[in-house]
Structures are given as C-alpha cells and as structure tokens.
Design a protein around this motif. Sequence first.
Motif, PDB file in Angstrom:
ATOM      1  N   LYS A  28      49.481  49.032  48.485  1.00 57.49           N
ATOM      2  CA  LYS A  28      50.896  48.586  48.398  1.00 57.49           C
ATOM      3  C   LYS A  28      50.684  47.509  47.533  1.00 57.49           C
ATOM      4  CE  LYS A  28      52.634  52.231  51.573  1.00 57.49           C
ATOM      5  NZ  LYS A  28      52.621  53.140  51.359  1.00 57.49           N
ATOM      6  N   ASN A  29      49.721  46.611  47.555  1.00 60.63           N
ATOM      7  CA  ASN A  29      49.524  45.483  45.816  1.00 60.63           C
ATOM      8  C   ASN A  29      48.736  46.246  45.240  1.00 60.63           C
ATOM      9  OD1 ASN A  29      51.834  44.720  47.322  1.00 60.63           O
ATOM     10  ND2 ASN A  29      50.579  44.501  49.116  1.00 60.63           N
ATOM     11  N   VAL A  30      47.798  44.936  44.441  1.00 59.16           N
ATOM     12  CA  VAL A  30      46.865  45.409  43.787  1.00 59.16           C
ATOM     13  C   VAL A  30      46.850  44.096  43.009  1.00 59.16           C
ATOM     14  CG1 VAL A  30      45.138  46.267  41.620  1.00 59.16           C
ATOM     15  CG2 VAL A  30      46.352  47.889  42.972  1.00 59.16           C
ATOM     16  N   ILE A  31      45.952  43.056  43.202  1.00 54.67           N
ATOM     17  CA  ILE A  31      44.986  42.173  42.728  1.00 54.67           C
ATOM     18  C   ILE A  31      43.897  42.445  41.520  1.00 54.67           C
ATOM     19  CG2 ILE A  31      44.059  40.390  42.665  1.00 54.67           C
ATOM     20  CD1 ILE A  31      45.437  39.218  45.049  1.00 54.67           C
ATOM     21  N   TRP A  32      44.240  42.521  39.848  1.00 58.74           N
ATOM     22  CA  TRP A  32      43.329  42.907  39.034  1.00 58.74           C
ATOM     23  C   TRP A  32      42.326  42.236  38.836  1.00 58.74           C
ATOM     24  CZ3 TRP A  32      42.702  48.077  37.032  1.00 58.74           C
ATOM     25  CH2 TRP A  32      41.708  48.187  35.959  1.00 58.74           C
ATOM     26  N   LEU A  33      41.081  41.276  38.586  1.00 56.78           N
ATOM     27  CA  LEU A  33      40.520  40.435  37.871  1.00 56.78           C
ATOM     28  C   LEU A  33      39.484  40.548  36.835  1.00 56.78           C
ATOM     29  CD1 LEU A  33      39.223  39.189  42.106  1.00 56.78           C
ATOM     30  CD2 LEU A  33      41.656  38.382  41.050  1.00 56.78           C
ATOM     31  N   VAL A  59      55.825  41.632  44.779  1.00 59.45           N
ATOM     32  CA  VAL A  59      55.146  41.810  43.270  1.00 59.45           C
ATOM     33  C   VAL A  59      54.127  42.677  43.326  1.00 59.45           C
ATOM     34  CG1 VAL A  59      53.627  40.720  41.022  1.00 59.45           C
ATOM     35  CG2 VAL A  59      55.548  39.284  42.473  1.00 59.45           C
ATOM     36  N   ARG A  60      54.122  43.456  42.961  1.00 64.36           N
ATOM     37  CA  ARG A  60      53.198  44.508  43.376  1.00 64.36           C
ATOM     38  C   ARG A  60      51.618  44.038  42.037  1.00 64.36           C
ATOM     39  NH1 ARG A  60      55.358  48.587  41.440  1.00 64.36           N
ATOM     40  NH2 ARG A  60      56.197  49.353  42.763  1.00 64.36           N
ATOM     41  N   PHE A  61      51.462  44.584  41.161  1.00 62.19           N
ATOM     42  CA  PHE A  61      50.299  43.849  40.833  1.00 62.19           C
ATOM     43  C   PHE A  61      49.653  42.817  39.658  1.00 62.19           C
ATOM     44  CE2 PHE A  61      47.808  44.966  36.835  1.00 62.19           C
ATOM     45  CZ  PHE A  61      47.226  45.677  36.902  1.00 62.19           C
ATOM     46  N   VAL A  62      49.420  41.849  40.134  1.00 63.67           N
ATOM     47  CA  VAL A  62      48.591  40.718  39.682  1.00 63.67           C
ATOM     48  C   VAL A  62      47.495  40.780  39.150  1.00 63.67           C
ATOM     49  CG1 VAL A  62      48.440  38.293  39.622  1.00 63.67           C
ATOM     50  CG2 VAL A  62      50.564  39.555  41.127  1.00 63.67           C
ATOM     51  N   GLU A  63      47.377  40.866  37.780  1.00 63.84           N
ATOM     52  CA  GLU A  63      46.115  40.446  36.780  1.00 63.84           C
ATOM     53  C   GLU A  63      45.851  38.936  36.727  1.00 63.84           C
ATOM     54  OE1 GLU A  63      43.940  41.646  32.819  1.00 63.84           O
ATOM     55  OE2 GLU A  63      46.077  42.179  32.696  1.00 63.84           O
ATOM     56  N   VAL A  64      44.644  38.465  36.711  1.00 59.05           N
ATOM     57  CA  VAL A  64      43.915  37.283  36.908  1.00 59.05           C
ATOM     58  C   VAL A  64      42.890  37.598  36.335  1.00 59.05           C
ATOM     59  CG1 VAL A  64      43.309  35.242  38.300  1.00 59.05           C
ATOM     60  CG2 VAL A  64      45.086  36.740  38.726  1.00 59.05           C
ATOM     61  N   THR A  65      42.396  36.197  35.180  1.00 58.17           N
ATOM     62  CA  THR A  65      41.257  36.331  34.509  1.00 58.17           C
ATOM     63  C   THR A  65      40.713  34.941  34.320  1.00 58.17           C
ATOM     64  OG1 THR A  65      42.570  35.866  32.116  1.00 58.17           O
ATOM     65  CG2 THR A  65      42.918  38.051  32.724  1.00 58.17           C
ATOM     66  N   GLN A  66      39.361  35.571  33.594  1.00 61.37           N
ATOM     67  CA  GLN A  66      38.150  34.572  33.996  1.00 61.37           C
ATOM     68  C   GLN A  66      37.536  34.648  32.577  1.00 61.37           C
ATOM     69  OE1 GLN A  66      37.471  31.459  35.064  1.00 61.37           O
ATOM     70  NE2 GLN A  66      35.562  31.015  35.062  1.00 61.37           N
ATOM     71  N   GLY A  67      37.826  33.757  31.805  1.00 64.48           N
ATOM     72  CA  GLY A  67      36.314  34.077  30.210  1.00 64.48           C
ATOM     73  C   GLY A  67      35.250  33.081  30.407  1.00 64.48           C
ATOM     74  N   GLY A  68      34.430  33.376  29.960  1.00 63.49           N
ATOM     75  CA  GLY A  68      32.865  32.576  29.344  1.00 63.49           C
ATOM     76  C   GLY A  68      31.902  33.492  29.777  1.00 63.49           C
ATOM     77  N   ASN A 112      46.300  46.453  52.622  1.00 66.63           N
ATOM     78  CA  ASN A 112      47.233  47.373  52.167  1.00 66.63           C
ATOM     79  C   ASN A 112      47.253  46.670  50.711  1.00 66.63           C
ATOM     80  OD1 ASN A 112      48.760  44.932  52.196  1.00 66.63           O
ATOM     81  ND2 ASN A 112      50.663  45.988  53.751  1.00 66.63           N
ATOM     82  N   THR A 113      46.335  45.387  50.089  1.00 65.09           N
ATOM     83  CA  THR A 113      45.866  45.225  48.596  1.00 65.09           C
ATOM     84  C   THR A 113      44.700  45.418  48.703  1.00 65.09           C
ATOM     85  OG1 THR A 113      47.272  42.468  49.913  1.00 65.09           O
ATOM     86  CG2 THR A 113      45.507  43.073  47.624  1.00 65.09           C
ATOM     87  N   LEU A 114      44.882  46.254  47.286  1.00 68.09           N
ATOM     88  CA  LEU A 114      43.603  46.515  46.344  1.00 68.09           C
ATOM     89  C   LEU A 114      42.866  45.434  45.776  1.00 68.09           C
ATOM     90  CD1 LEU A 114      40.759  48.420  46.007  1.00 68.09           C
ATOM     91  CD2 LEU A 114      42.796  49.189  43.763  1.00 68.09           C
ATOM     92  N   ILE A 115      41.905  44.356  45.921  1.00 62.53           N
ATOM     93  CA  ILE A 115      41.101  43.684  44.846  1.00 62.53           C
ATOM     94  C   ILE A 115      40.964  44.388  44.033  1.00 62.53           C
ATOM     95  CG2 ILE A 115      39.758  41.763  44.816  1.00 62.53           C
ATOM     96  CD1 ILE A 115      42.351  41.127  46.130  1.00 62.53           C
ATOM     97  N   VAL A 116      40.237  44.319  42.739  1.00 63.52           N
ATOM     98  CA  VAL A 116      39.583  44.930  41.875  1.00 63.52           C
ATOM     99  C   VAL A 116      38.837  43.865  40.808  1.00 63.52           C
ATOM    100  CG1 VAL A 116      39.250  46.121  39.426  1.00 63.52           C
ATOM    101  CG2 VAL A 116      41.060  46.894  41.338  1.00 63.52           C
ATOM    102  N   LEU A 117      37.569  43.931  40.681  1.00 59.03           N
ATOM    103  CA  LEU A 117      37.180  43.078  39.551  1.00 59.03           C
ATOM    104  C   LEU A 117      36.450  44.599  38.970  1.00 59.03           C
ATOM    105  CD1 LEU A 117      35.382  40.130  39.223  1.00 59.03           C
ATOM    106  CD2 LEU A 117      34.063  41.746  40.230  1.00 59.03           C
ATOM    107  N   CYS A 118      36.459  43.491  37.508  1.00 60.03           N
ATOM    108  CA  CYS A 118      35.956  44.862  36.365  1.00 60.03           C
ATOM    109  C   CYS A 118      35.850  43.673  34.940  1.00 60.03           C
ATOM    110  CB  CYS A 118      36.881  45.784  35.952  1.00 60.03           C
ATOM    111  SG  CYS A 118      38.911  45.104  35.658  1.00 60.03           S
TER     112      CYS A 118
END
Length: 429
Positions: A55-60, A282-291, A328-334
């Motif tokens: 139902k929700n996605v946290i896109w890392l 909130v359905r879709f949240v993208e969080v970025t990490q640089g470096g 119901n929350t999908l975590i994505v690391l890419c």
Amino acid sequence: MNSSFLSTDPVSRRRFTEQLAKTTLGVTLLPHLVPAADTAPGIDNKTMPGFGKAKNVIWLQMIGGMSHIDTLDPKTGDSKGARDPIQTNADYQLGGYLPTLAKEHADKLAIIRSMTSKTGVHASGQYLMRTGYEQRGTIKHPVLGAWAQELLGKSSKTLPSSVCVNRGPEHGNGFFTAAFSPLPIHDPEAGLQYSTFTASADVMSKRLALLNKIDAPFRSKFQDSNLKAYSDFYDDTLKLLSSEDLNAFKLTDEKEEEREKYGKNKFGQGCMLARRLIERGVRFVEVTQGGWDMHNDIDDAMEENGTIIDTAISALLSDLQSRGMLANTLIVLCSEFGRGPTINSRSGRDHHPKVFSTMLAGGPIKGGTIYGSSDKDGSAVADKQTTIQDFHSTIGHAMGMDVNQVVMSPSNRPFTVGDKGEVIAEVLA
C-alpha cells in the motif's frame, strides 16, 4: 492578449503560478497537492503473487553508484573489498559494512544480484532507475509515485500522494500534469518550509476570493488541464495548511532517542520522515543518499556511507515492524549501477552497470530470498538477468497497478509501468 501566451509550455505556466501564489496569497507551497483526474479504469485482480500488497513504498535511492561487491553481493576472491563478508540470520552473506542488517534483518530481505544496465553515466543512470525508461530529449517519464497516482488515484485528501526527500522533484511527474509531481523536502530537519500563512485567515480568504474573481474569465476562456491544476492547487494548499496532517512533516514531535536510532544525518532523518508520512497517508516517498561515487579510497567512503544506511534502514525496518506497518510497506534500496570488481590505482572502484544489486523488503516480499547471481568476481550476470524495467514492473505490480495497462502521453504515445518489463514472481510471497 498576446497570442504568444497560448504556446507557453507547462513549466513556464508553473513558474508563473508559483510566483503569483507567493505574491498574492503569501504561500509558497508548490502545486503538488491538486487531485489527479479520475481517468483510470478498474484494475482486475491478478493471479500472480503479491499483487496490491504494498500500500506504501519507501524508495531509497543511492546516488553515485553503490558498490554491490561491498554491500549486497560480497565476494571472497580477488575482487573482495577491505572487509570480509558477514554471515546473516538467513542463508546468505552481506558486505562487512552492513552488520545490523546482516544479523537482525536479512530474513526480511529479497536481494536481486543480477541487475544489469547499459547506462554507465550518472545522470542517465539515475533517470533510468527512477523512471524505468531511458532518458530522451523529447519526453519526460514519470516515477512510480506519479504512475500510482494516475492508476490508483490520490492516497490522501490533504497530503500529497508522493514526496521526495533530500532532492528536488526533477520532472518526477513526467508527462503527467504538475499535480503528479512529488512534493520536495530538501532537508528533513527543516520539514515543510513556508507552510504557515503570512497573513490572518480573514485576509487570506479575501485574497483568494479576489484572485478567483480576477482569474475566472481567463479560466473559462482557456480550458487547459495544467491551468485547472494550478487553480485547484490553492484550495488543496489551504486544506493542508489548516489540517493536522501538516504535523507529519515535523520531526521535532519525535523523541530524541527515537531519532538517534535512525542516525542524526539527512538520510537517517529522511527515513524517519518517510515513516511518518506513509503513516498518515502519503503513498510513495523517495529518500536519497549521495556520496557513492567512490573512485577513490573506497574503504573510508564505505565506512561512512555503509554505517549511515545500515543504521537507518535497520531502524526503519524495526520501526515499521513494531508498528504493524511492514506488511503493507515496501522498502526499495537501489542505485543507478554498481562498481567494478577491480580496485583501481586510487584505491577505489569505477562505474560498472554490467551487473549490480538491488534490495526489497516488506509488503509482499519473500524474506531471505536471493534472486539471480553475478559471477565469482561480481563482473557479469551469471544467472537470471534482470533489467531495470523488470524491477519497476515488479514494484508496480506489488503496488496494485496493472503494469500492462497502456497510458497515452499528451503527444499520443503509449507507455506502461516498467516499459513492458517482466514481474519477478520469485521474490513475491
């Protein structure tokens, strides 16, 4: 009226309306909060596993090219990094920089070790990983959060359906209108800036009434979806600013010891903010990490970045599980690609799109799963080659989208979620 205004593109209209909102209404929230058109047909139930369970996605999103050999696909031969692999609480190993994930959460993870791409340039690779499409000068493609808003509708009456943290929206709505663009939070510590009125409620109401009166003839003459989106923006902005949902952006509401668990850095606090946002709709949240562009001294760089993501993702998984939200929350690391098996003359690794790894957890994901493999050096795909399109289709399927449904762009070109990639059923429970 100057006829040249009729050919003004949506970006120009967007900038004009943002400035008008700031000047007239005293608010500067971007127009990401307007409702999408209810154009998507009903979605049939799918017989494949996992459909609609996320139902929700946290896109890392790791920016710079995360080394698969030092994180998700460790090796013991000549390509091995400075640290030895760690045996996990499941039947596989992780890189030595991820001790907490290895010992406490590996049984929740599905790792795809056979990702491949032809794009070894940062900007193009990041675009491809975010959208599932190769970058073209003639069209912009939407990210999965925008696709979900189109095919599944809005996820909240007051909050945006998608948010991006530690980055700008960067055409995240693609060929959809600005209503589908993710709301950017550049600093999770600061939260949603400029989210308070600069005048009293009475003055704001009068300003809005005057603005509507002035705009009415123009809106009735020029029937345009983008123009309507900006008009609706005002109403939705006022709803959010007067809603308790606004508190979702305030990390100061969290106990200090809870914030410490995620790590007091932008990525760690971004992951905590993501949890707060999906908790409120909130359905879709993208969080970025640089470096991650580690051409030099990769061991030192991995020590810092590895600790950051190991701490934050472990805290996020534990937090979601304890709150009953992980199911119901999908975590994505890419990342846009991996890094090469050879340590270069500067003690670093260079770009390597030929094979790399991604990680999934939560929702319908089958924990403790390794899908595909690279060869003994981590140089090429050895089994079950997986494209970025396959990756997107799998996530879209888990979110409940019909990845075969064709959506026509404004230029009358057909598109699908994941650009006709294959759903990877083996990673779905």
